[in-house]
Design an enzyme around this catalytic site. Structure first.
Site, PDB file in Angstrom:
ATOM      1  N   GLY A   1       0.802  -1.220   0.000  1.00 36.87           N
ATOM      2  CA  GLY A   1       0.000   0.000   0.000  1.00 36.87           C
ATOM      3  C   GLY A   1       0.832   1.266   0.000  1.00 36.87           C
ATOM      4  O   GLY A   1       0.504   2.235  -0.680  1.00 36.87           O
TER       5      GLY A   1
ATOM      6  N   ASP B   1      10.032  -7.421  -2.860  1.00 33.08           N
ATOM      7  CA  ASP B   1       8.779  -7.895  -2.247  1.00 33.08           C
ATOM      8  C   ASP B   1       8.617  -9.359  -2.624  1.00 33.08           C
ATOM      9  O   ASP B   1       9.028  -9.769  -3.712  1.00 33.08           O
ATOM     10  CB  ASP B   1       7.573  -7.093  -2.760  1.00 33.08           C
ATOM     11  CG  ASP B   1       6.385  -7.180  -1.811  1.00 33.08           C
ATOM     12  OD1 ASP B   1       5.917  -6.128  -1.365  1.00 33.08           O
ATOM     13  OD2 ASP B   1       5.932  -8.302  -1.510  1.00 33.08           O
TER      14      ASP B   1
ATOM     15  N   LYS C   1       4.100  -8.835  -7.018  1.00 29.18           N
ATOM     16  CA  LYS C   1       3.964  -7.386  -6.894  1.00 29.18           C
ATOM     17  C   LYS C   1       5.080  -6.642  -7.605  1.00 29.18           C
ATOM     18  O   LYS C   1       4.841  -5.625  -8.256  1.00 29.18           O
ATOM     19  CB  LYS C   1       3.916  -6.989  -5.413  1.00 29.18           C
ATOM     20  CG  LYS C   1       2.567  -7.276  -4.788  1.00 29.18           C
ATOM     21  CD  LYS C   1       2.446  -6.761  -3.368  1.00 29.18           C
ATOM     22  CE  LYS C   1       1.044  -7.029  -2.843  1.00 29.18           C
ATOM     23  NZ  LYS C   1       0.907  -6.734  -1.415  1.00 29.18           N
TER      24      LYS C   1
ATOM     25  N   ASN D   1      11.783 -12.991   0.082  1.00 30.94           N
ATOM     26  CA  ASN D   1      11.643 -12.532   1.465  1.00 30.94           C
ATOM     27  C   ASN D   1      13.038 -12.219   2.008  1.00 30.94           C
ATOM     28  O   ASN D   1      13.875 -13.107   2.108  1.00 30.94           O
ATOM     29  CB  ASN D   1      10.981 -13.667   2.257  1.00 30.94           C
ATOM     30  CG  ASN D   1      10.851 -13.345   3.736  1.00 30.94           C
ATOM     31  OD1 ASN D   1      11.292 -12.305   4.205  1.00 30.94           O
ATOM     32  ND2 ASN D   1      10.248 -14.253   4.474  1.00 30.94           N
TER      33      ASN D   1
ATOM     34  N   ASN E   1       5.816  -5.354   8.636  1.00 34.08           N
ATOM     35  CA  ASN E   1       6.030  -6.158   9.844  1.00 34.08           C
ATOM     36  C   ASN E   1       7.369  -5.847  10.493  1.00 34.08           C
ATOM     37  O   ASN E   1       8.304  -5.361   9.858  1.00 34.08           O
ATOM     38  CB  ASN E   1       5.904  -7.647   9.527  1.00 34.08           C
ATOM     39  CG  ASN E   1       6.969  -8.116   8.568  1.00 34.08           C
ATOM     40  OD1 ASN E   1       8.074  -8.445   8.953  1.00 34.08           O
ATOM     41  ND2 ASN E   1       6.646  -8.108   7.277  1.00 34.08           N
TER      42      ASN E   1
ATOM     43  N   CYS F   1      18.670   4.165  15.709  1.00 34.56           N
ATOM     44  CA  CYS F   1      18.336   3.127  14.743  1.00 34.56           C
ATOM     45  C   CYS F   1      17.037   2.458  15.178  1.00 34.56           C
ATOM     46  O   CYS F   1      16.500   2.759  16.238  1.00 34.56           O
ATOM     47  CB  CYS F   1      19.474   2.108  14.584  1.00 34.56           C
ATOM     48  SG  CYS F   1      19.451   0.706  15.716  1.00 34.56           S
TER      49      CYS F   1
ATOM     50  N   CYS G   1      -6.706  -9.079  11.597  1.00 31.35           N
ATOM     51  CA  CYS G   1      -5.325  -8.765  11.954  1.00 31.35           C
ATOM     52  C   CYS G   1      -5.037  -7.301  11.733  1.00 31.35           C
ATOM     53  O   CYS G   1      -4.406  -6.649  12.523  1.00 31.35           O
ATOM     54  CB  CYS G   1      -4.371  -9.568  11.095  1.00 31.35           C
ATOM     55  SG  CYS G   1      -3.947 -11.123  11.824  1.00 31.35           S
TER      56      CYS G   1
ATOM     57  N   CYS H   1      22.395   0.197  22.658  1.00 28.99           N
ATOM     58  CA  CYS H   1      21.586  -0.493  21.649  1.00 28.99           C
ATOM     59  C   CYS H   1      22.013  -1.953  21.499  1.00 28.99           C
ATOM     60  O   CYS H   1      23.196  -2.273  21.575  1.00 28.99           O
ATOM     61  CB  CYS H   1      21.726   0.230  20.312  1.00 28.99           C
ATOM     62  SG  CYS H   1      20.775  -0.527  18.989  1.00 28.99           S
TER      63      CYS H   1
ATOM     64  N   CYS I   1      25.285  -0.876  15.398  1.00 26.33           N
ATOM     65  CA  CYS I   1      24.805   0.466  15.742  1.00 26.33           C
ATOM     66  C   CYS I   1      25.821   1.114  16.678  1.00 26.33           C
ATOM     67  O   CYS I   1      26.191   2.270  16.501  1.00 26.33           O
ATOM     68  CB  CYS I   1      23.425   0.397  16.390  1.00 26.33           C
ATOM     69  SG  CYS I   1      22.797   2.000  16.930  1.00 26.33           S
TER      70      CYS I   1
END
Lengths: 171, 397
Positions: free
Chosen positions: B79, B100, B123, B146, B180, B222, B246, B299, B304
């Site tokens: 989106g 994606d 996509k 992924n 996510n 970060c 969800c 961190c 980092c």
């Protein structure tokens, strides 16, 4: 912070020590051993308390896991295949457990059949890095999900009881 | 079952059809335009860049053509990501990398960009085709996987560090448009290791708030420095129904967030205006909190920490221009009653690590320290068993 039931579940699963993900070539084998030790004890504890509800195994590198879980509803045992990858950011992020055969049957799932975990689980996991392992993800993530979703799916007729295969692949 | 020969014949037949179809749509058919070598600022109907180049004439951007030298990676083409990619394409960005692993579904049609006939296509593939038609000057590189799995992550890092226009250096900016926590953490890990600046974006699961956050490893916080931020929505959590779903989504909120994200990207790349470090958006209140966050010295991400040290070393070398503001000392002529000011914070207040200052209306998704597990809880014991033995034991249970 955590309710009594959760604490009781937790006390059955030994905590882990090594903070290492699959990209840490040196430390990952130790972490993987701890994962197995913790899981073995958890499963044994489950068996002893007559609450045996899953089996898991992994590929050689321990990056991909698969197995079965069971849910008993009105004296019938329902079985589901489960699978998940260990993400590169593990253990800072929890594994995303998936039940591909239920994909599309419930809205409480992300693509590929990844179960939608409660708002409660991820913060709980984040606060317990690196002590929580796969056993904890099963107990605090998948367990409660099955308890809520499976009875609902059964009542909607989306999950049907399967008789054992003829050859009696009895467990 | 068809024989191999039959299948071969069918393939040949389909290839001919495909070639015909390509002839029809490819090349210079009416509708699609030719590539343009040089951006022109001539104001004519046929110049797709005239209104963008006008930014120069109006004194907003010094040198708009530079946009063609930049490469941006968009991770997540949903989106927010698809709209982000479209905006950058229309702005004439040099190169886009799209990542994606999802397919277009009819359930995505409440969002912008994708069309029903694309359902079932990956996509990235569907997006590339549409975007190429909109602007053939942009170079595209798509990856349908992924990024959080071990196998793909290395390739992802490699493309971020070598994916620029010439193929010899890192991309100019990474935009996170994923949905996510796991994928955000993966991008964070990669960018901390590669010293890659990136902008994180997100829309809440109830679809009425969102944010963007610029992350410069070592210089700004970060993604692992603190728990995720939540924009206040003034909804009582208990009244928020989560039964049976969800996540919700609205094209409006996603469009707003994509707009904020690309606006900040343009300002960052072309050097105009002020680039925000954090900008939140609450749709219910029309509230836009903004702030800067320093990295957390404690961190969890070791890279980092490394970047923070490097940044501080660099800062120390920079010539300082410190403005000295003289504060007039207040002298009380008399203090008959012995009144003095006392610090109100107690020892207890100082016990926990002070969280980086947050703008009002923002809070963390959760507090970090927790008493869930106690030190006395059982920990796995050391074992002499090998991993193979443990695996075998697990299998035999």
């Amino acid at each position: 912070m955590v309710d009594a039931a959760t604490r009781k579940t937790l006390s059955n699963i030994p905590l882990l020590k090594t903070k290492a993900g699959p990209r840490d070539k040196d430390l990952w084998p130790s972490r993987l051993k701890e994962e197995y030790q913790s899981l073995i004890q958890y499963v044994n504890n489950n068996k002893e308390s007559d609450n045996d509800w899953f089996r898991l195994e992994s590929n050689k590198d321990g990056t991909r896991w698969f197995g079965k879980c069971w849910h008993v509803h009105e004296l019938l045992k329902y079985e589901f295949e489960i699978e998940f990858d260990i993400p590169v950011t593990y253990p800072q992020t929890a594994p995303e457990i998936a039940i591909p055969e239920l994909d599309g049957k419930t809205a409480k799932m992300y693509r590929g059949g990844k179960i939608c975990l409660t708002d409660h689980f991820k913060p709980l996991w984040a606060k317990n890095v690196p002590k929580f392992g796969i056993g904890h993800a099963m107990a605090l993530g998948l367990g409660p999900w099955l308890a809520v979703e499976i009875p609902d799916l059964i009542s909607k007729g989306l999950v049907l009881y399967k008789e054992k295969e003829e050859n009696g692949a009895s467990k | 079952m068809a024989t191999v020969d039959e299948l071969k014949e069918r393939i040949a037949q389909l290839e001919v059809e495909l070639a015909k179809e390509r002839e029809k749509t490819g090349g210079n058919v009416a509708g699609a335009r030719k590539k343009i070598d040089q951006m022109s600022s001539e104001v004519v109907d046929s110049n797709p860049y005239s209104r963008l180049m006008a930014l120069k004439r109006m004194g907003i951007v010094d040198n708009y053509e530079r946009i063609r030298d930049f490469t941006v990676a968009v991770v997540g083409v949903g989106g927010v990501g698809s709209v982000t990619a479209e905006m950058l394409t229309r702005c004439g960005i040099g190169k886009l990398l799209l990542f994606d692993y999802d397919k277009v579904e009819l359930a995505n049609m409440n969002r912008l960009f994708f069309q029903p006939y694309q359902a079932g296509m990956s996509k990235v593939q569907a997006a590339e085709k549409t975007l190429r038609d909109i602007n053939p000057d942009v170079q595209f590189e798509t990856h349908n996987y992924n990024i959080t799995t071990v196998d793909n992550f290395q390739h992802f890092m490699d493309r971020i560090s070598h994916g620029n226009l010439k193929g010899d250096g890192s991309v100019d900016l990474v935009l996170s448009c994923v949905d996510n926590f796991e994928a955000r953490m993966a991008i964070n890990t990669a960018c901390n290791e590669l010293e890659q600046n990136w902008i994180e974006s997100g829309v809440s699961e109830n679809a009425v708030s969102g944010h963007i956050q610029l992350i410069k490893p070592g210089e700004t916080a970060c993604f692992a420095c603190a728990p995720p931020l939540v924009v206040a929505e003034n909804i009582d959590e208990k009244t928020l129904k989560r039964e049976g779903v969800c996540a919700a989504s609205l094209p409006t909120t996603m469009g707003v967030v994509a707009g904020l994200l690309v606006q900040n990207t343009l300002k960052y790349l072309l050097g105009f205006g002020s680039v925000t470090h954090y900008l939140g958006y609450s749709a219910l209140q029309d509230f836009f909190p903004t702030m800067s966050m320093k990295p957390n010295p404690a961190c969890d991400d070791s890279f980092c920490g490394k970047r923070q040290e490097e940044f501080q070393r660099k800062e120390a070398l920079r010539p300082k221009t410190v403005e000295v503001v003289k504060e007039e000392e207040i002298v009380h002529e008399s203090n008959d009653w012995g009144i003095s000011l006392v610090d109100e914070s107690s020892v207890d207040d100082l016990k926990t690590q002070p969280a980086p200052e947050l703008a009002s209306g923002l809070s963390y998704a959760y507090d970090k320290p927790d008493e869930t597990t106690k030190d006395s809880d059982e920990v796995v014991a050391d074992t002499d068993q090998s991993l193979d033995e443990l695996m075998a034991q697990m299998k035999s249970l």
